[in-house]
Design a protein around this motif. Structure first.
Motif, mmCIF file in Angstrom:
data_model
loop_
_atom_site.group_PDB
_atom_site.id
_atom_site.type_symbol
_atom_site.label_atom_id
_atom_site.label_comp_id
_atom_site.label_asym_id
_atom_site.label_seq_id
_atom_site.Cartn_x
_atom_site.Cartn_y
_atom_site.Cartn_z
ATOM 1 N N UNK A 181 -68.681 35.236 27.057
ATOM 2 C CA UNK A 181 -69.337 34.674 28.425
ATOM 3 C C UNK A 181 -68.423 33.534 28.843
ATOM 4 N N UNK A 182 -67.319 33.061 28.135
ATOM 5 C CA UNK A 182 -66.612 31.847 28.678
ATOM 6 C C UNK A 182 -67.231 30.408 28.404
ATOM 7 N N UNK A 183 -68.145 30.534 27.367
ATOM 8 C CA UNK A 183 -68.764 29.373 26.761
ATOM 9 C C UNK A 183 -68.010 28.804 25.619
ATOM 10 N N UNK A 184 -67.693 27.359 25.702
ATOM 11 C CA UNK A 184 -66.992 27.009 24.506
ATOM 12 C C UNK A 184 -67.734 27.014 23.280
ATOM 13 N N UNK A 185 -66.982 27.355 21.944
ATOM 14 C CA UNK A 185 -67.565 27.569 20.760
ATOM 15 C C UNK A 185 -66.650 26.791 19.856
ATOM 16 N N UNK A 186 -67.384 25.907 18.949
ATOM 17 C CA UNK A 186 -66.562 25.107 17.843
ATOM 18 C C UNK A 186 -66.675 25.963 16.701
ATOM 19 N N UNK A 187 -65.369 26.297 16.180
ATOM 20 C CA UNK A 187 -64.967 27.346 15.044
ATOM 21 C C UNK A 187 -64.348 26.247 13.877
ATOM 22 N N UNK A 188 -65.081 26.441 13.000
ATOM 23 C CA UNK A 188 -64.668 25.665 11.733
ATOM 24 C C UNK A 188 -63.642 26.670 10.742
ATOM 25 N N UNK A 189 -62.684 25.985 10.279
ATOM 26 C CA UNK A 189 -61.732 26.675 9.409
ATOM 27 C C UNK A 189 -61.192 28.082 10.074
ATOM 28 N N UNK A 190 -60.448 27.883 11.070
ATOM 29 C CA UNK A 190 -59.855 28.778 11.875
ATOM 30 C C UNK A 190 -58.549 29.401 11.192
ATOM 31 N N UNK A 191 -58.360 30.446 10.639
ATOM 32 C CA UNK A 191 -57.270 30.825 9.961
ATOM 33 C C UNK A 191 -56.038 31.162 10.882
#
Length: 1251
Positions: free
Chosen positions: A51-61
């Motif tokens: 939905x084009x909303x920003x999401x914070x991702x931890x530990x992106x491989x």
């Protein structure tokens, strides 16, 4: 597109990170590779979801791969569009150059060629090799990088960054990571749009003949997998949810019926958490997938994402719903699936889901309400698995080992039997197994309950298994039903044994009841129950591929072990959830297993919890099933207190739940233990068995201090009579918080009959207040019991109906202390002194009965009772005298005689007759007041001074003991006034010229009666003598002289003054005595009357006259006073409080003093000022001597300074001459009687001005 499914599944299993391609233009990658890979995985990545909303991702491989790597070069164009999720998300171009010409001629054209593809996200990393000490090389590197930025960067986006090998800038890595994230974001957004567009196109065709679900699935799952690789798990989960909905919409479209699946070996084991157990290519059917495998595959993908999101509670909740839903789908295809495939799959699915969710869940991971819901779902999974497992055990012959409890009966009787197309046949070589099963069936015997309770066993099956199995056989015999039962005895318990269908033993089975499938028309003998068990066991052996599950069904011991594990798991999870009651109910199942294996201690502990739940909820039918088992365990464990409590609870249950002889057995156990020697006797609560209430009508009303008898209604729930050795009723005050309950004990043993019993208890005096029944205590044998439950036996609209919703009705009201009786004198006027008089005592009850009352009489000093005379009592007549005595209206029906009754006085006590108990009566007591002195008359010429009333008062101490047991006491001291008949005053009426004095004696009547004076004489003192005859009689003899009440009469004596010489050794008599002989005519109801001792004499009923004597003091007349004291006028401005004023008196000598005085003819006169200290303050001496000439006419003025203390009319100070007889003092002018003293003047010293 379906041909790519194997490749797609292979990619999914090996691909788990984002690819970043590296275009190494200047062969720099080996040098900087280590630094780049040390930044992986990216710690904090910001991506856009669907939905084009920003999401914070931890530990992106992520992984850096050179563009020359074979993994990026060996892909077909169609693969790239289909599996776009594995294409690089960014291209990093590594360059280095140390000369501007080389950059313009060689490097720049090559870079233009590399970045000309607009579909890729790229940026350039310029690597500087210039040493830090070489300024020229450093300057050249800066110029080249600046030129590079000008050619390839723009205002909208920076595409270049610089890495210095010899001294890297700390900000470079942040800049590098920012540019990589920007490229990944843009690439991800572009690919999401691509997938959405392709999916939309296919979705529009899903109801068309050209629809191919495999193509839609590959695109949809590619998008979901791309989200999963990017750690956007929420978006990936949403894609799988949509994929499942779409599949369920299209899987059973009209004209596209497909195989369900589940027919392969091992399909009985659920794959809810193992998506790779079967390849997708194996479950493809035409343009879709088989439902059995594919729905499990989708759930496994969803569960994997939920576990990654750390939401195992949602896995459990979704899993339970999925199992229920999928079980319904299995039921639709049950006839095509292996035998009991549905039950086995549900068991394996529940066990797998329970293990996975429990291992991934940590306490405190979720909110408390979510945690409780998680444990509830875990309990539901255990319960579902437990139910299906019991069904399998019943099919293989373990039904007799399953507890026929209400919960098991409810779950299993509503669970249908398996419905295969054909019931499994009996294997040809299974005769030994059939024999063993038959032997086991014959050895079955129902366990007898404690107390000999007989109950019809609860059913564990929806219908008779024997009939159901034979109905589903491929061929069925039309023989007699006796062939089914094999001639064995029937028990009629409703179980799966042959005896369960005894009620249909006369009904033959028709061929029409058999299954229509595979009917070959052959006639075979119907299968017996043992054969059905053996056939089902062999069929299950072929169905079950899980060794552990089959082991649980291999023997009774293993079955009970698994059964117990599932029950404990369900109970423990329910205890930690919202549904704690479900856990307690399952504790009953666990207790039944312990009870069966004689683990009575564990069974009793669990049964107690179950019984407490059933009793608290009011589930008496369920309690009647469990409570006898608890009682049996307690009896075996020698828990006498618990066993007694259980017996009482059994007696308290509804009478229809047990037979009369069973309830009598309960009572006999209670009585036996109550009369035995208990090691540790404890009070027993019988509130549910013995209830109590007050009787109908108003509460018992008592006065303060009165005992009484209280009637209480007891309802006994015992089936037979029972003897109570003692019984106590607790009374609780409703208006007092500091006092506890009071126990009222019964004096004798009580036999309670079944139903209502009325008992009476003696009530000692209670404190004032309202009392309710608090509790009932007593003793049966050596057993103490207690009940605190009100009876609810009567109708709701009567007082017998006691409910906790209604306020407790008082049973006793004790009035506050009040006057119950009053004693008072009958008359207030005076009686005759020194004569026996009737003294009336009014006895007035105040709304209280004086039946049996005793009056104690104690006379005070100077008063005695004439014991020779009887005491009289009569009804008090209102208005008989002038004294106002309030009284209650007389009781017209009371047996009161109009005549006066005679009573006797014994030891100072009088017993009042019963007819005076409710009316006001008068007690006449003959009393005599004794006074030894003579009455004193007032001398002539002095102010009248009557005798003080206190001198004539006499007291009578009265104490009245009354009430039921003379518990009430009323004490009062009555004052009675006695007085002389006359008050005598004298005055000199006239002084004759010959010295004769006419002495007038005035008689003032002091009684309320008529006095008749018949004679009078005066015995004169020395110095005086009578004139005339000299017999002391008055001059005028108007006898008899009648003196009415409160009137006066005068007697005139003629006397003269004589000189009487004193004899040797004798003193002159200073007192004259007046003697009066009189009679009295009065009424005892009014006051003084004829003495009691005087009897009526003579024909005219005249009484003997009485004699009254009075002492008179006669003084010689003083004709000429010596001094005149005059009060001088006060100041004209008046007197005021707080202002000094001078009081002046003038003292004048009227004649010469006859004393011998000193020189200067001066005499000392003593004066004294008499003043009230509350009204005046004297500023000076109040007593002293003053000099006054002895000559006639000498005058002196005495001044005293005084200060008024109070305002108003007050008596002024008085001047007296103590040494001078009052007869020698003349007051001229006399002082004022009262003076006016004004209030003090207003003062403003302490006034505060108004604000």
């Amino acid at each position: 597109m379906a041909t790519f499914l194997p490749q797609f599944q292979s990619i999914k299993s090996s691909f788990a990170h984002i690819v970043l391609s590296v275009e190494d233009v200047s062969d720099l990658w080996p040098t900087i590779k280590k630094g780049f890979e040390e930044r992986l995985p990216f710690k904090r990545a910001s991506l856009n979801n669907k939905t084009r909303n920003p999401v914070l991702v931890d530990e992106l491989p992520a992984e850096f791969i050179l563009t020359t790597d074979a993994r990026l070069r060996s892909r077909f164009p169609q693969e790239q569009s289909l599996f776009w999720f594995r294409e690089p998300y960014a291209t990093i171009v590594l360059v280095t150059c140390e000369d501007l010409d080389e950059f313009k001629n060689i490097l720049k054209p090559r870079l233009k060629l590399i970045v000309q593809n607009d579909d890729r996200e790229w940026f350039i990393v310029y690597v500087s090799k210039a040493p830090a000490h070489n300024d020229q090389a450093t300057k050249m590197a800066k110029k080249v990088f600046a030129k590079l930025e000008v050619d390839f960067s723009s205002k909208k986006r920076e595409r270049c960054c610089k890495l210095d090998i010899h001294g890297p800038d700390p900000n470079f890595w942040d800049d590098l990571e920012g540019k990589i994230m920007e490229c990944i974001r843009n690439t991800l957004d572009r690919r999401i749009l691509f997938y959405e567009e392709e999916i939309r196109k296919l979705s529009e065709q899903r109801f068309m003949p050209v629809w191919n679900f495999c193509n839609f699935f590959i695109l949809k799952e590619s998008l979901a997998f791309m989200f999963e690789v990017a750690h956007l798990h929420e978006d990936a989960l949403r894609e799988y949810d949509e994929l499942e909905l779409c599949y369920l919409e299209t899987v059973n479209m009209a004209g596209k019926q497909r195989d369900f699946g589940g027919m392969e070996k091992g399909d009985d084991q659920a794959t809810l958490l193992d998506s790779g157990k079967k390849a997708l290519a194996q479950i493809v059917q035409d343009d879709s997938f088989r439902e059995f495998e594919f729905r499990q595959y989708l759930f496994s993908c969803q569960a994997k994402l939920l576990f990654k999101l750390k939401r195992p509670f949602e896995v459990a909740s979704r899993g339970y719903s999925f199992i229920i839903s999928f079980s319904g789908a299995l039921a639709l295809h049950e006839s095509m699936l292996p035998f009991c495939m549905r039950e086995v799959w549900v068991i394996t699915a529940c066990l797998a889901l329970i293990g996975a969710t429990a291992s991934n869940y940590e306490d405190g991971l979720a909110a408390p309400d979510v945690e409780k819901e998680f444990y509830r779902v875990q309990g539901e999974l255990h319960t579902l698995c437990h139910t299906k497992f019991m069904r399998l055990g019943h099919l293989v012959g373990y039904g007799s080992d399953i507890e026929r409890s209400p919960v098991n009966s409810a779950s299993l009787s509503m669970l249908p039997w398996p419905k295969p197309a054909v019931w499994p046949p009996l294997p040809p070589d299974a005769s030994s197994e059939v024999l063993a099963k038959e032997k086991m069936i014959l050895q079955e015997s129902p366990r007898l309950k404690h107390f000999g309770i007989q109950r019809k066993p609860l059913p564990l099956e929806p219908s008779v298994l024997l009939r159901e199995a034979n109905r589903r056989r491929a061929s069925l015999s039309a023989g007699n039903m006796s062939d089914l039962f094999d001639g064995r005895p029937r028990s009629g318990d409703g179980s799966g044994t042959p005896s369960a269908v005894q009620r249909v033993s006369n009904v033959s089975m028709s061929r029409t009841l058999s299954s229509p499938g595979n009917f070959d028309g052959s006639i075979d003998r119907p299968m017996r129950l043992a054969e059905i068990f053996v056939a089902a066991e062999h069929a299950l052996r072929n169905t079950i591929s899980d060794a552990e599950l089959w082991k649980s069904l291999s023997s009774v011991e293993e079955f009970e072990k698994k059964y117990l594990d599932l029950s404990k798991g369900a109970a423990n999870n329910y205890h930690r959830s919202w549904w704690k009651r479900h856990g307690v109910v399952l504790d009953g199942e666990i207790a039944a297993v312990h009870h069966k294996h004689e683990n009575y201690d564990l069974a009793a502990n669990l049964y107690e919890k179950v019984c407490a739940l059933y009793a608290g909820e009011g589930w008496e039918n369920l309690l009647a099933e469990v409570l006898p088992n608890l009682a049996e365990c307690q009896k075996i464990l020698s828990d006498q207190a618990g066993y007694l409590s259980s017996c009482v609870k059994l007696l308290s249950l509804d009478k229809g739940l047990f037979l009369p002889k069973e309830r009598q057995a309960f009572q006999s156990e209670v009585v036996r233990l109550a009369h035995s020697e208990m090691e540790h006797p404890v009070p027993l609560d019988v509130s549910s068995l013995i209830t109590f209430s007050s009787n109908q009508g108003p509460p018992l009303e008592l006065c303060d201090g009165d005992p009484g008898t209280l009637t209480v209604a007891l309802w006994s729930g015992f089936p037979d009579d029972i003897t109570l050795e003692s019984l106590s009723v607790m009374l609780t005050a409703t208006n007092s918080n500091d006092e506890g309950a009071k126990a009222i004990k019964s004096s004798e043993a009580i036999v309670l009959m079944p139903g209502r019993n009325n008992i009476t208890v003696s009530l000692p005096p209670q404190k004032p207040g309202s009392y309710v029944l608090g509790a009932l205590t007593g003793q049966i044998g050596q057993l103490r019991f207690r009940s605190h439950s009100f009876s609810k036996g009567g109708p709701a609209d009567t007082d017998d109906f006691m409910s906790f919703e209604k306020p407790t009705r008082p049973v006793l009201k004790v009035a506050r202390p009040r006057s119950l009786v009053d004693l008072a004198a009958a008359v207030s006027s005076a009686l005759l002194m020194n004569e026996t008089q009737w003294v009336g005592i009014i006895v007035k009850p105040i709304n209280y009965s004086l039946k049996g009352a005793v009056l104690h009489i104690d006379t005070g000093p100077g008063l005695s009772i004439a014991e020779k005379h009887e005491i009289e009592i009569e009804k008090h007549e209102f208005g008989a005298n002038n004294t106002d005595h309030s009284d209650n209206p007389p009781d017209n029906h009371s047996p009161v005689s109009a005549d006066v009754k005679q009573l006797s006085l014994e030891d100072g006590k009088i017993n009042l007759p019963d007819w005076t108990s409710n009316i006001t009566s008068v007690l006449w007591i003959p009393l005599k007041a004794i006074s030894h002195g003579l009455a004193e008359g007032t001398p002539a010429g002095t102010v009248s001074q009557r005798q003080s009333i206190v001198d004539g008062l006499r007291t009578i101490a009265l104490r009245l003991d009354f009430g039921v047991s003379h518990n009430q006491t009323f004490e009062k001291t009555v004052a009675v006034h006695f007085t002389d008949p006359f008050y005598v005053t004298t005055r000199v009426a006239d002084k004759c010229s010959d010295g004769t004095l006419l002495l007038q004696v005035i008689l003032q009547s002091q009684v309320k009666a008529s006095l008749t004076v018949s004679d009078a004489w005066l015995d004169l003192q020395d110095g005086f003598a009578h004139t005339g005859k000299g017999d002391g009689r008055p001059v005028s003899k108007f006898f008899p002289l009648i003196v009415s009440s409160k009137s006066r009469a005068g007697i005139l004596f003629s006397i003269c003054v004589v000189d009487t010489p004193a004899k040797d050794g004798e003193e002159l008599d200073p007192i004259s005595v007046l003697n009066i002989r009189y009679t009295i005519s009065g009424d005892r109801n009014l006051g003084a009357h004829s003495p009691v001792t005087k009897e009526l004499t003579g024909p005219e009923n005249e009484t003997d006259p009485l004699t009254f004597r009075s002492a008179l003091v006669l003084q010689r007349p003083v004709l000429d006073p010596c001094f005149a004291v005059g009060f001088l006028p006060l100041p004209s401005n008046g007197l005021r409080v707080g202002q000094l004023v001078t009081m002046k008196w003038r003292v004048e000598r009227l004649k010469d003093s006859g004393k011998d005085v000193d020189s200067d003819d001066v005499d000392e006169v003593l004066y004294e000022v008499n003043v009230n200290s509350e009204n005046w303050m004297v500023a000076g001496r109040k007593r002293g001597y003053t000099s006054l000439s002895t000559k006639q006419g000498s005058i002196i003025v005495i001044s005293i300074l005084c200060l008024p203390l109070v305002a108003g009319y007050v008596r002024p100070p008085q001047l007296g001459l103590p040494d001078v007889d009052k007869a020698n003092i003349s007051c001229n002018p006399p002082g004022p009687h009262l003076v006016c003293v004004l209030p003090p003047a207003f003062s403003s010293s302490y006034c505060v001005p108004a604000a």
